[in-house]
Every structure is written in structure tokens, then in C-alpha cells.
Design a protein around this motif. Structure first.
Motif, PDB file in Angstrom:
ATOM      1  N   THR A 140       0.817  -1.235  -0.120  1.00  0.00           N
ATOM      2  CA  THR A 140      -0.084  -0.126   0.072  1.00  0.00           C
ATOM      3  C   THR A 140       0.792   1.104   0.067  1.00  0.00           C
ATOM      4  O   THR A 140       1.984   1.123   0.249  1.00  0.00           O
ATOM      5  N   GLU A 141       0.440   2.393  -0.586  1.00  0.00           N
ATOM      6  CA  GLU A 141       1.048   3.629  -0.356  1.00  0.00           C
ATOM      7  C   GLU A 141       0.466   4.370   0.838  1.00  0.00           C
ATOM      8  O   GLU A 141       1.286   5.267   1.435  1.00  0.00           O
ATOM      9  N   ASN A 142      -0.689   4.167   1.370  1.00  0.00           N
ATOM     10  CA  ASN A 142      -1.296   4.778   2.571  1.00  0.00           C
ATOM     11  C   ASN A 142      -2.007   3.924   3.551  1.00  0.00           C
ATOM     12  O   ASN A 142      -1.236   3.358   4.596  1.00  0.00           O
ATOM     13  N   PHE A 143      -3.463   3.637   3.131  1.00  0.00           N
ATOM     14  CA  PHE A 143      -4.143   3.103   4.377  1.00  0.00           C
ATOM     15  C   PHE A 143      -3.997   1.450   3.989  1.00  0.00           C
ATOM     16  O   PHE A 143      -4.062   0.923   2.744  1.00  0.00           O
ATOM     17  N   ILE A 144      -4.116   0.747   5.012  1.00  0.00           N
ATOM     18  CA  ILE A 144      -4.403  -0.811   4.936  1.00  0.00           C
ATOM     19  C   ILE A 144      -5.770  -0.966   5.536  1.00  0.00           C
ATOM     20  O   ILE A 144      -5.817  -0.601   6.860  1.00  0.00           O
ATOM     21  N   ALA A 145      -6.781  -1.606   4.936  1.00  0.00           N
ATOM     22  CA  ALA A 145      -7.876  -1.985   5.581  1.00  0.00           C
ATOM     23  C   ALA A 145      -7.915  -3.350   6.290  1.00  0.00           C
ATOM     24  O   ALA A 145      -7.403  -4.382   5.589  1.00  0.00           O
TER      25      ALA A 145
ATOM     26  N   GLY B 162      -3.437   1.385  17.631  1.00  0.00           N
ATOM     27  CA  GLY B 162      -4.671   1.875  17.314  1.00  0.00           C
ATOM     28  C   GLY B 162      -5.961   0.549  17.715  1.00  0.00           C
ATOM     29  O   GLY B 162      -5.595  -0.464  18.081  1.00  0.00           O
ATOM     30  N   GLN B 163      -7.101   1.324  17.425  1.00  0.00           N
ATOM     31  CA  GLN B 163      -8.227   0.159  17.582  1.00  0.00           C
ATOM     32  C   GLN B 163      -9.343   0.342  16.358  1.00  0.00           C
ATOM     33  O   GLN B 163     -10.196  -0.383  16.734  1.00  0.00           O
ATOM     34  N   SER B 164      -8.912   0.777  15.396  1.00  0.00           N
ATOM     35  CA  SER B 164      -9.773   0.822  14.099  1.00  0.00           C
ATOM     36  C   SER B 164      -9.356  -0.082  13.214  1.00  0.00           C
ATOM     37  O   SER B 164      -8.230  -0.943  13.341  1.00  0.00           O
ATOM     38  N   ALA B 165     -10.248  -0.266  12.229  1.00  0.00           N
ATOM     39  CA  ALA B 165     -10.053  -1.301  11.004  1.00  0.00           C
ATOM     40  C   ALA B 165      -9.247  -0.950   9.871  1.00  0.00           C
ATOM     41  O   ALA B 165      -9.102  -1.458   8.803  1.00  0.00           O
ATOM     42  N   GLN B 166      -8.852   0.547  10.000  1.00  0.00           N
ATOM     43  CA  GLN B 166      -8.041   0.927   8.982  1.00  0.00           C
ATOM     44  C   GLN B 166      -6.608   1.447   9.716  1.00  0.00           C
ATOM     45  O   GLN B 166      -6.463   1.868  10.969  1.00  0.00           O
ATOM     46  N   ILE B 167      -5.437   1.260   9.061  1.00  0.00           N
ATOM     47  CA  ILE B 167      -4.144   1.249   9.521  1.00  0.00           C
ATOM     48  C   ILE B 167      -3.420   2.317   8.547  1.00  0.00           C
ATOM     49  O   ILE B 167      -3.443   2.066   7.294  1.00  0.00           O
ATOM     50  N   ASP B 168      -3.099   3.592   8.869  1.00  0.00           N
ATOM     51  CA  ASP B 168      -2.494   4.387   8.308  1.00  0.00           C
ATOM     52  C   ASP B 168      -1.129   4.446   8.253  1.00  0.00           C
ATOM     53  O   ASP B 168      -0.183   4.583   9.299  1.00  0.00           O
ATOM     54  N   LEU B 169      -0.558   4.056   7.096  1.00  0.00           N
ATOM     55  CA  LEU B 169       1.089   3.803   7.142  1.00  0.00           C
ATOM     56  C   LEU B 169       1.742   5.117   6.164  1.00  0.00           C
ATOM     57  O   LEU B 169       2.862   4.958   5.758  1.00  0.00           O
ATOM     58  N   GLY B 170       0.849   5.948   6.085  1.00  0.00           N
ATOM     59  CA  GLY B 170       1.204   7.053   4.938  1.00  0.00           C
ATOM     60  C   GLY B 170       2.412   7.699   5.619  1.00  0.00           C
ATOM     61  O   GLY B 170       3.274   8.330   4.580  1.00  0.00           O
ATOM     62  N   GLY B 171       2.586   7.820   6.792  1.00  0.00           N
ATOM     63  CA  GLY B 171       3.849   8.701   7.482  1.00  0.00           C
ATOM     64  C   GLY B 171       5.163   7.825   7.502  1.00  0.00           C
ATOM     65  O   GLY B 171       6.017   8.152   7.914  1.00  0.00           O
ATOM     66  N   PHE B 172       4.846   6.393   7.135  1.00  0.00           N
ATOM     67  CA  PHE B 172       6.081   5.500   7.075  1.00  0.00           C
ATOM     68  C   PHE B 172       7.029   5.529   6.187  1.00  0.00           C
ATOM     69  O   PHE B 172       6.816   5.943   4.718  1.00  0.00           O
ATOM     70  N   SER B 173       8.322   5.214   6.190  1.00  0.00           N
ATOM     71  CA  SER B 173       9.252   5.072   5.111  1.00  0.00           C
ATOM     72  C   SER B 173       8.737   3.642   4.510  1.00  0.00           C
ATOM     73  O   SER B 173       8.329   2.926   4.995  1.00  0.00           O
ATOM     74  N   LYS B 174       9.234   3.711   3.288  1.00  0.00           N
ATOM     75  CA  LYS B 174       9.046   2.678   2.434  1.00  0.00           C
ATOM     76  C   LYS B 174       9.817   1.265   3.066  1.00  0.00           C
ATOM     77  O   LYS B 174      10.749   1.272   3.589  1.00  0.00           O
ATOM     78  N   GLY B 175       9.028   0.030   3.265  1.00  0.00           N
ATOM     79  CA  GLY B 175       9.680  -1.245   3.522  1.00  0.00           C
ATOM     80  C   GLY B 175       8.719  -2.161   4.290  1.00  0.00           C
ATOM     81  O   GLY B 175       7.424  -1.904   3.658  1.00  0.00           O
TER      82      GLY B 175
ATOM     83  N   LYS C  59       2.959  -9.543   7.629  1.00  0.00           N
ATOM     84  CA  LYS C  59       3.894  -8.470   7.122  1.00  0.00           C
ATOM     85  C   LYS C  59       2.955  -7.733   6.257  1.00  0.00           C
ATOM     86  O   LYS C  59       2.226  -8.332   5.268  1.00  0.00           O
ATOM     87  N   VAL C  60       3.269  -6.447   6.064  1.00  0.00           N
ATOM     88  CA  VAL C  60       2.559  -5.657   5.524  1.00  0.00           C
ATOM     89  C   VAL C  60       3.745  -4.574   4.579  1.00  0.00           C
ATOM     90  O   VAL C  60       5.052  -4.609   5.154  1.00  0.00           O
ATOM     91  N   ILE C  61       3.491  -4.054   3.598  1.00  0.00           N
ATOM     92  CA  ILE C  61       4.627  -3.529   2.806  1.00  0.00           C
ATOM     93  C   ILE C  61       4.031  -2.087   2.484  1.00  0.00           C
ATOM     94  O   ILE C  61       2.888  -1.607   1.823  1.00  0.00           O
ATOM     95  N   ARG C  62       4.674  -1.103   2.809  1.00  0.00           N
ATOM     96  CA  ARG C  62       4.675   0.325   2.464  1.00  0.00           C
ATOM     97  C   ARG C  62       5.708   0.638   1.361  1.00  0.00           C
ATOM     98  O   ARG C  62       6.675   0.646   1.058  1.00  0.00           O
ATOM     99  N   LYS C  63       4.968   0.887  -0.009  1.00  0.00           N
ATOM    100  CA  LYS C  63       5.757   1.011  -1.087  1.00  0.00           C
ATOM    101  C   LYS C  63       5.742   2.425  -1.253  1.00  0.00           C
ATOM    102  O   LYS C  63       5.064   3.490  -0.797  1.00  0.00           O
TER     103      LYS C  63
END
Length: 444
Positions: free
Chosen positions: A382-387, A410-423, A440-444
Motif C-alpha cells: 500500500t501507499e497509505n491505508f491498509i484496511a 490503534g483500535q480501528s479497522a484502518q491502519i495508516d502507513l502514510g507517514g512511514f518509510s518504504k519497507g 507482514k505489510v509493505i509500504r511502497k
């Protein structure tokens, strides 16, 4: 020594004067071409109570009487007999934890641990010996069989798995033309009959035959490295905590990992706990079982030094079960990491199947919740959110980086990786039904 045979609910139990219990789960079960379509039950029937999940995978539930008869120690005996596969193949003995009362199950939807792994020899079914024995010491498994918390919610099914391919034997072995049967297998559990309590048993399945390499997404923490980090939570203080680990190196291509011995390192919470290099023993004791000519054994015996120079394992030998004692493990988040830094995986071939579980003593909090559920994380990468789409609501999530540092909660069903480095990151999710998963999730 005089033996007395007792028949209980159709299962044979052998008791010697030392009160030894022997349960044969599978006897001469026949495995078929692992690449072929599932063979027909009408023409290739299975014994009562046995499920053929695939041509290379059978399962059978251990009965309450069988479990009750086992004592405080455990030996696993496997015998593989030649049919129409004359190459070295991998085999496994697994436990599947299936909701109580189920008459069938999908292997992809229940929790597993691997108990034992072995490699078949190169066997020609027309040349003696036509079978090979394997023995595993697995006393810790006795506590799993007796754990009242597990048995209250789950039936324990034994899986017997041997992957075979008949194509070479169809041309090279007399009597194998046109046949797709590859090996016969017998599996037996042997125990004493001592009574003991397993009320404090803690069991956490962590990794089941998941390949480790440096070229597939999800097989390693980051492409180009050969290391895997698993973040897990101890729900309470655990005493005598021990990781049980099985690894074997595969890849028979030129320069492949099968022929190169590498240092393996195991870390707990960042501290090195085990350093080992597979192989290093002579394969000569297993030459007798390799009745089909092959390039590993050759025509003449090798010296110990020659075997130590390239052998990760021997065709006809067990794969070691390695234990990593930790001692007292406090409640909370921890990391397990395995690295094989020197592995090359030439041509993006080869793999190291890793199986891992944690066992110890933990009072009333004795069992991780094995209840399986449906869930999906998307999009990933993903580039930002993972649901998180799941059959149970998300109670809590934690995101870790690959060195085990907590990055986000967090406690939601959406995970915001938008501010993370790629990896690559690890997401641990706890659902409302208390089921915990790590992906495992990937921030692209």
C-alpha cells in the motif's frame, strides 16, 4: 517380553511389562504423485477415519482413549517404504488443532505445529532394503496431548505428509511404468503409561513450514536479506519457556543452498540464543538405504571431511528438532528472529522451510486461542491505508518495524502507513474474539 493386546474403540494399544503404549496412527498408507490431481477415493480408498487432503497429505484424529493412554514421554517412529519415487523427498509429521467434534477440516483454516521432518533416501523398490526407519524423541509433545485447555476446545489430528514425484521412476525402475504411487508410510507414537498433569502447559504456534529465502515478498523481513522476525505476545509470565525449531536447507540447482552449509543464528529479544550450522555428520550410515544410484552418495564411500564439506542433511536421515531454552519469559511483547546471512539462493531458487512453536509453563493462561477466523488485509502493498476486513471486529492493532520497535497502535479497522518509510512492517491485530494474528505489510 510378554505383551498384552487391548482393543479399545477399534484402536490397538500394546502394553509391555514396563507399561509402554504404542499407537499406530497410519500403517502402510500410500502416497501419490504430489503434482497430480487428487486420486479417486473409489479406486484408491483410505482406511476408516483417515482423510486424504492431498495426494501427499493424510490426517487422522487421535481418539480420547488414545490420548488418555499416553504417558509423560513420547517417541515418534516413522517408516517409509519404496513405491515409485526413486529420489530424495521431504516428509513431515504435523499436529492440527481442529474445533471439537469436526469430522473434517480445511488444513488452511486451522492452526498447526510441525512435530518431525525427514528426508527419504533414493530408493529402488526392487532392491533391498526397501524401507527406512526414522525415530524422533519428542517428550514435550506428551504435555500437548494431555493439555486440558486444548482438549476442551480442540480435537488433535495427526497429519502425515510425504511429497513424492514418480516421473523418473516410471522410466528407471522396473514395474513403475505408468504408476503414480510414490511411497508407503507408517507412523507410530510410543509412550509410557505414567499419569501426570499438564494443567500449566503453554503452547503458542508461531511459524508452520513457512519458507525463508531472500527473493520472495513475505519470505523474509526485506528482499535481499535472509532473516525473519516474528513479534509475539506472552499473555502471562511463562516459566521454562522453550522455542522448538525445525529448519532444513533446500535447492539442488548448481550452487544451491542444499549443498552449502550456512551459519544459522536465533535471537530472542535481540539476544543471540542459538548458533548452528546444519549437517556436518557422515551420511555413510544411511548409504544402505540409498539403493538407487545418485550423485550425492556416488559409487564409493566418502570421508567424514568430505561429507562435512557440503551436506546439510542426508537422504534417509531425520532433520534435527532444535530446542532453544529461554527460561523465564515475562508477560508482554517479544521478538524471535532467525537469520541465515550467508545464504545466496542462486538463480532465485531454493528455500528454508521454518517451523516454530513456543512451549512452557504458564498456570491458568495455558493456551493461545487457536480459533480460526476469516480476515484480509488490503491493499498490501500500500501507499497509505491498509484496511482490515474480518469476521470479528478489530479490538487493537500494533505496527512494528523489522527490529521489533513499536511504531503505531490503534483500535480501528484502518491502519495508516502514510507517514512511514518504504519497507516491510509487522502488524499484530487482536480481534474482539481475542484471536491474535501477525502479518507482514509493505509500504511502497
Amino acid at each position: 517380553m510378554k505383551k498384552i493386546l487391548l482393543l479399545l474403540t477399534g484402536c490397538a494399544f500394546f502394553f509391555t511389562a514396563k507399561a509402554q503404549v504404542s499407537v499406530t496412527v497410519f500403517e502402510d498408507i500410500l502416497f501419490y504423485d504430489g503434482y497430480a490431481a487428487l486420486v479417486d477415493l473409489g479406486t484408491h480408498p483410505v482406511p476408516d477415519g483417515v482423510i486424504r487432503h492431498r495426494n501427499d497429505l493424510y490426517a487422522k484424529k487421535l481418539s480420547a482413549d488414545q490420548l488418555a493412554a499416553f504417558g509423560s514421554n513420547m517417541t515418534i517412529n516413522v517408516t517409509i517404504k519404496a513405491a515409485c519415487d526413486n529420489y530424495d523427498r521431504i516428509g513431515n509429521v504435523n499436529l492440527a488443532f481442529v474445533p471439537t467434534g469436526s469430522t473434517a477440516y480445511n488444513p488452511a483454516e486451522v492452526e498447526h505445529i510441525e512435530l518431525a521432518r525427514f528426508i527419504t533416501p533414493f530408493m529402488n523398490k526392487n532392491i533391498e532394503p526397501t524401507q527406512v526407519p526414522y525415530t524422533f524423541s519428542a517428550d514435550n509433545v506428551a504435555k500437548i496431548f494431555k493439555d486440558p485447555a486444548i482438549l476442551a476446545d480442540y480435537d488433535i489430528w495427526v497429519e502425515f505428509e510425504v511429497f513424492g514425484v514418480p516421473y523418473a521412476a516410471q522410466e528407471q525402475v522396473a514395474g513403475c511404468a505408468g504408476r503414480i504411487d510414490v511411497f508407503y508410510g507408517t507412523l507410530e507414537f510410543v509412550s509410557n503409561a505414567d499419569t501426570f498433569s499438564a494443567d500449566d502447559n503453554f503452547l503458542l504456534p508461531m511459524n508452520f513450514k513457512k519458507n525463508l529465502n531472500n527473493y520472495e515478498v513475505g519470505a523474509t523481513d526485506a528482499i535481499g536479506t535472509t532473516e525473519r522476525t516474528i513479534v509475539f505476545t506472552a499473555p502471562s509470565d511463562i516459566s521454562e519457556a522453550t522455542f522448538v525449531l525445525i529448519t532444513s536447507n533446500h535447492g539442488s540447482n548448481p550452487g544451491g543452498e542444499e549443498y552449502n552449509r550456512r551459519w544459522h543464528r536465533v535471537f530472542y529479544d535481540g539476544a543471540l540464543k542459538l548458533l548452528y550450522k546444519p549437517g556436518g555428520v557422515s551420511c555413510e550410515p544411511y548409504r544402505q538405504y540409498n539403493t538407487q544410484g545418485n550423485g550425492i552418495y556416488g559409487a564409493t564411500p566418502r570421508t567424514d571431511a568430505e561429507w562435512a564439506s557440503f551436506s546439510n542433511w542426508c537422504p534417509g536421515q531425520v532433520i534435527p528438532i532444535r530446542t532453544v531454552p529461554i527460561g523465564d519469559m515475562p508477560a508482554g511483547d517479544h521478538t524471535f528472529k532467525i537469520t541465515v546471512a550467508g545464504a545466496q539462493f542462486v538463480g532465485q531458487q531454493g528455500y528454508i522451510p521454518v517451523s516454530l512453536y513456543l512451549q512452557g509453563n504458564a498456570g491458568e493462561l495455558a493456551v493461545d486461542d487457536f480459533d480460526m477466523m476469516s480476515y484480509n488485509l488490503y491493499p498490501n502493498p500500500t501507499e497509505n491505508f491498509i484496511a482490515v476486513q474480518s469476521s470479528s471486529a478489530v479490538r487493537h492493532f500494533t505496527v512494528y518495524n523489522m527490529i521489533g520497535q513499536r511504531m503505531l497502535q490503534g483500535q480501528s479497522a484502518q491502519i495508516d502507513l502514510g507517514g512511514f518509510s518504504k519497507g516491510v512492517y509487522l502488524v499484530e491485530i487482536e480481534f474482539e474474539n481475542h484471536r491474535k494474528v501477525t502479518e507482514k505489510v509493505i509500504r511502497k
